[in-house]
Design a protein around this motif. Structure first.
Motif, PDB file in Angstrom:
ATOM      1  N   GLN A  56      22.630   3.111  36.947  1.00  0.00           N
ATOM      2  CA  GLN A  56      23.253   2.648  38.175  1.00  0.00           C
ATOM      3  C   GLN A  56      23.977   3.849  38.776  1.00  0.00           C
ATOM      4  O   GLN A  56      24.050   4.918  38.165  1.00  0.00           O
ATOM      5  CB  GLN A  56      24.245   1.522  37.871  1.00  0.00           C
ATOM      6  N   PHE A  57      24.562   3.696  39.963  1.00  0.00           N
ATOM      7  CA  PHE A  57      25.343   4.780  40.544  1.00  0.00           C
ATOM      8  C   PHE A  57      26.570   5.028  39.674  1.00  0.00           C
ATOM      9  O   PHE A  57      27.241   4.093  39.232  1.00  0.00           O
ATOM     10  CB  PHE A  57      25.745   4.456  41.988  1.00  0.00           C
ATOM     11  N   HIS A  58      26.840   6.296  39.417  1.00  0.00           N
ATOM     12  CA  HIS A  58      27.949   6.703  38.558  1.00  0.00           C
ATOM     13  C   HIS A  58      28.377   8.115  38.945  1.00  0.00           C
ATOM     14  O   HIS A  58      27.705   8.780  39.728  1.00  0.00           O
ATOM     15  CB  HIS A  58      27.530   6.664  37.084  1.00  0.00           C
ATOM     16  N   LEU A  59      29.483   8.555  38.376  1.00  0.00           N
ATOM     17  CA  LEU A  59      29.980   9.916  38.565  1.00  0.00           C
ATOM     18  C   LEU A  59      29.747  10.719  37.295  1.00  0.00           C
ATOM     19  O   LEU A  59      29.545  10.158  36.216  1.00  0.00           O
ATOM     20  CB  LEU A  59      31.468   9.893  38.902  1.00  0.00           C
ATOM     21  N   ALA A  60      29.817  12.016  37.414  1.00  0.00           N
ATOM     22  CA  ALA A  60      29.531  12.888  36.271  1.00  0.00           C
ATOM     23  C   ALA A  60      30.563  12.765  35.160  1.00  0.00           C
ATOM     24  O   ALA A  60      30.222  12.943  33.998  1.00  0.00           O
ATOM     25  CB  ALA A  60      29.440  14.339  36.732  1.00  0.00           C
ATOM     26  N   GLY A  61      31.807  12.474  35.492  1.00  0.00           N
ATOM     27  CA  GLY A  61      32.844  12.553  34.465  1.00  0.00           C
ATOM     28  C   GLY A  61      33.140  14.019  34.228  1.00  0.00           C
ATOM     29  O   GLY A  61      33.604  14.704  35.121  1.00  0.00           O
ATOM     30  N   ASP A  62      32.831  14.529  33.049  1.00  0.00           N
ATOM     31  CA  ASP A  62      32.977  15.962  32.782  1.00  0.00           C
ATOM     32  C   ASP A  62      31.853  16.713  33.478  1.00  0.00           C
ATOM     33  O   ASP A  62      30.704  16.261  33.495  1.00  0.00           O
ATOM     34  CB  ASP A  62      32.879  16.248  31.279  1.00  0.00           C
ATOM     35  N   THR A 102      39.503   4.968  44.254  1.00  0.00           N
ATOM     36  CA  THR A 102      38.906   4.093  43.239  1.00  0.00           C
ATOM     37  C   THR A 102      37.393   4.097  43.388  1.00  0.00           C
ATOM     38  O   THR A 102      36.873   3.935  44.498  1.00  0.00           O
ATOM     39  CB  THR A 102      39.436   2.651  43.393  1.00  0.00           C
ATOM     40  N   PHE A 103      36.673   4.273  42.280  1.00  0.00           N
ATOM     41  CA  PHE A 103      35.208   4.317  42.303  1.00  0.00           C
ATOM     42  C   PHE A 103      34.641   2.997  42.822  1.00  0.00           C
ATOM     43  O   PHE A 103      35.052   1.920  42.419  1.00  0.00           O
ATOM     44  CB  PHE A 103      34.658   4.594  40.901  1.00  0.00           C
ATOM     45  N   ASN A 104      33.666   3.106  43.732  1.00  0.00           N
ATOM     46  CA  ASN A 104      32.946   1.962  44.274  1.00  0.00           C
ATOM     47  C   ASN A 104      31.465   2.305  44.184  1.00  0.00           C
ATOM     48  O   ASN A 104      31.009   3.249  44.837  1.00  0.00           O
ATOM     49  CB  ASN A 104      33.362   1.715  45.727  1.00  0.00           C
ATOM     50  N   ASP A 105      30.693   1.560  43.395  1.00  0.00           N
ATOM     51  CA  ASP A 105      29.286   1.904  43.174  1.00  0.00           C
ATOM     52  C   ASP A 105      28.400   1.689  44.391  1.00  0.00           C
ATOM     53  O   ASP A 105      27.202   1.978  44.351  1.00  0.00           O
ATOM     54  CB  ASP A 105      28.722   1.194  41.947  1.00  0.00           C
ATOM     55  N   SER A 113      16.920   8.743  37.214  1.00  0.00           N
ATOM     56  CA  SER A 113      15.805   7.994  36.633  1.00  0.00           C
ATOM     57  C   SER A 113      14.745   8.965  36.125  1.00  0.00           C
ATOM     58  O   SER A 113      14.489  10.006  36.733  1.00  0.00           O
ATOM     59  CB  SER A 113      15.203   7.015  37.643  1.00  0.00           C
ATOM     60  N   VAL A 114      14.173   8.606  34.981  1.00  0.00           N
ATOM     61  CA  VAL A 114      13.060   9.369  34.430  1.00  0.00           C
ATOM     62  C   VAL A 114      11.811   8.895  35.154  1.00  0.00           C
ATOM     63  O   VAL A 114      11.529   7.702  35.203  1.00  0.00           O
ATOM     64  CB  VAL A 114      12.933   9.148  32.909  1.00  0.00           C
ATOM     65  N   ILE A 115      11.093   9.839  35.750  1.00  0.00           N
ATOM     66  CA  ILE A 115       9.877   9.476  36.476  1.00  0.00           C
ATOM     67  C   ILE A 115       8.680  10.149  35.811  1.00  0.00           C
ATOM     68  O   ILE A 115       8.838  11.090  35.038  1.00  0.00           O
ATOM     69  CB  ILE A 115       9.972   9.841  37.969  1.00  0.00           C
ATOM     70  N   GLY A 116       7.507   9.640  36.094  1.00  0.00           N
ATOM     71  CA  GLY A 116       6.304  10.193  35.485  1.00  0.00           C
ATOM     72  C   GLY A 116       5.949   9.433  34.223  1.00  0.00           C
ATOM     73  O   GLY A 116       6.486   8.355  33.951  1.00  0.00           O
ATOM     74  N   ASP A 117       5.060  10.021  33.433  1.00  0.00           N
ATOM     75  CA  ASP A 117       4.538   9.311  32.262  1.00  0.00           C
ATOM     76  C   ASP A 117       4.938   9.931  30.929  1.00  0.00           C
ATOM     77  O   ASP A 117       4.326   9.655  29.904  1.00  0.00           O
ATOM     78  CB  ASP A 117       3.009   9.194  32.362  1.00  0.00           C
ATOM     79  N   GLU A 118       5.961  10.790  30.937  1.00  0.00           N
ATOM     80  CA  GLU A 118       6.449  11.304  29.658  1.00  0.00           C
ATOM     81  C   GLU A 118       7.964  11.216  29.589  1.00  0.00           C
ATOM     82  O   GLU A 118       8.648  11.277  30.609  1.00  0.00           O
ATOM     83  CB  GLU A 118       5.945  12.723  29.390  1.00  0.00           C
ATOM     84  N   PRO A 119       8.489  11.037  28.379  1.00  0.00           N
ATOM     85  CA  PRO A 119       9.935  10.943  28.211  1.00  0.00           C
ATOM     86  C   PRO A 119      10.629  12.222  28.670  1.00  0.00           C
ATOM     87  O   PRO A 119      10.013  13.288  28.760  1.00  0.00           O
ATOM     88  CB  PRO A 119      10.127  10.768  26.696  1.00  0.00           C
ATOM     89  N   LEU A 120      11.905  12.105  28.937  1.00  0.00           N
ATOM     90  CA  LEU A 120      12.725  13.246  29.324  1.00  0.00           C
ATOM     91  C   LEU A 120      13.366  13.846  28.080  1.00  0.00           C
ATOM     92  O   LEU A 120      13.864  13.097  27.223  1.00  0.00           O
ATOM     93  CB  LEU A 120      13.809  12.803  30.289  1.00  0.00           C
ATOM     94  N   GLU A 121      13.356  15.155  27.984  1.00  0.00           N
ATOM     95  CA  GLU A 121      14.180  15.856  27.001  1.00  0.00           C
ATOM     96  C   GLU A 121      14.962  16.902  27.776  1.00  0.00           C
ATOM     97  O   GLU A 121      14.403  17.582  28.650  1.00  0.00           O
ATOM     98  CB  GLU A 121      13.333  16.500  25.906  1.00  0.00           C
ATOM     99  N   ALA A 122      16.248  17.005  27.496  1.00  0.00           N
ATOM    100  CA  ALA A 122      17.104  17.922  28.240  1.00  0.00           C
ATOM    101  C   ALA A 122      18.231  18.418  27.353  1.00  0.00           C
ATOM    102  O   ALA A 122      18.548  17.823  26.324  1.00  0.00           O
ATOM    103  CB  ALA A 122      17.673  17.215  29.468  1.00  0.00           C
ATOM    104  N   ILE A 123      18.825  19.503  27.781  1.00  0.00           N
ATOM    105  CA  ILE A 123      20.047  20.034  27.162  1.00  0.00           C
ATOM    106  C   ILE A 123      21.185  19.748  28.124  1.00  0.00           C
ATOM    107  O   ILE A 123      21.083  20.042  29.315  1.00  0.00           O
ATOM    108  CB  ILE A 123      19.947  21.553  26.923  1.00  0.00           C
TER     109      ILE A 123
END
Length: 127
Positions: A56-62, A102-105, A113-123
């Motif tokens: 959902q819509f969110h903020l980065a935090g750190d 105050t955060f409002n989504d 979102s992960v798009i395409g046909d393979e899982p996401l891997e990230a650092i």
């Protein structure tokens, strides 16, 4: 040639709305390479998300520097602007609100979102 390294950034404008911008990192020649000054980091994590994963819509935090290792990640803003990050690409997520807002989504943040046909891997590197 001494050109800065440019990295996409998700940040917030003066109204607290998430926007895309660019970070320009100056480099210095060291031997046969060009390096930025040291950038402090707190920790890093490895991430995997399945095909179809979305938030959902969110903020980065750190503030987080994200490097895509496998798959594709779509980052979308409230105004419909989006960027798709693919293998080898990176960005920083730094959108956050001052304590007075105050955060409002329906107004703030970004979604992923992960798009395409393979899982996401990230650092994820926390800054």
């Amino acid at each position: 040639m001494k050109q800065p390294i440019i990295v996409t950034k998700i940040t917030t404008n003066e109204e607290g709305i998430s926007i895309f911008s660019k970070n320009n990192f100056d480099v210095n020649k060291r031997g046969g390479m060009f390096l930025t000054d040291q950038i402090a980091a707190k920790n890093f994590r490895l991430r995997r998300s399945d095909v179809g994963y979305s938030t959902q819509f969110h903020l980065a935090g750190d503030a987080t520097f994200i490097i895509i290792l496998k798959g594709s990640l779509k980052i979308e803003l409230q105004n419909g602007d989006f960027i798709i990050f693919n293998v080898g690409e990176s960005f920083t997520a730094e959108d956050n609100l001052p304590e007075s807002i105050t955060f409002n989504d329906k107004i703030h943040g970004h979604k992923a979102s992960v798009i395409g046909d393979e899982p996401l891997e990230a650092i994820h590197i926390k800054l």
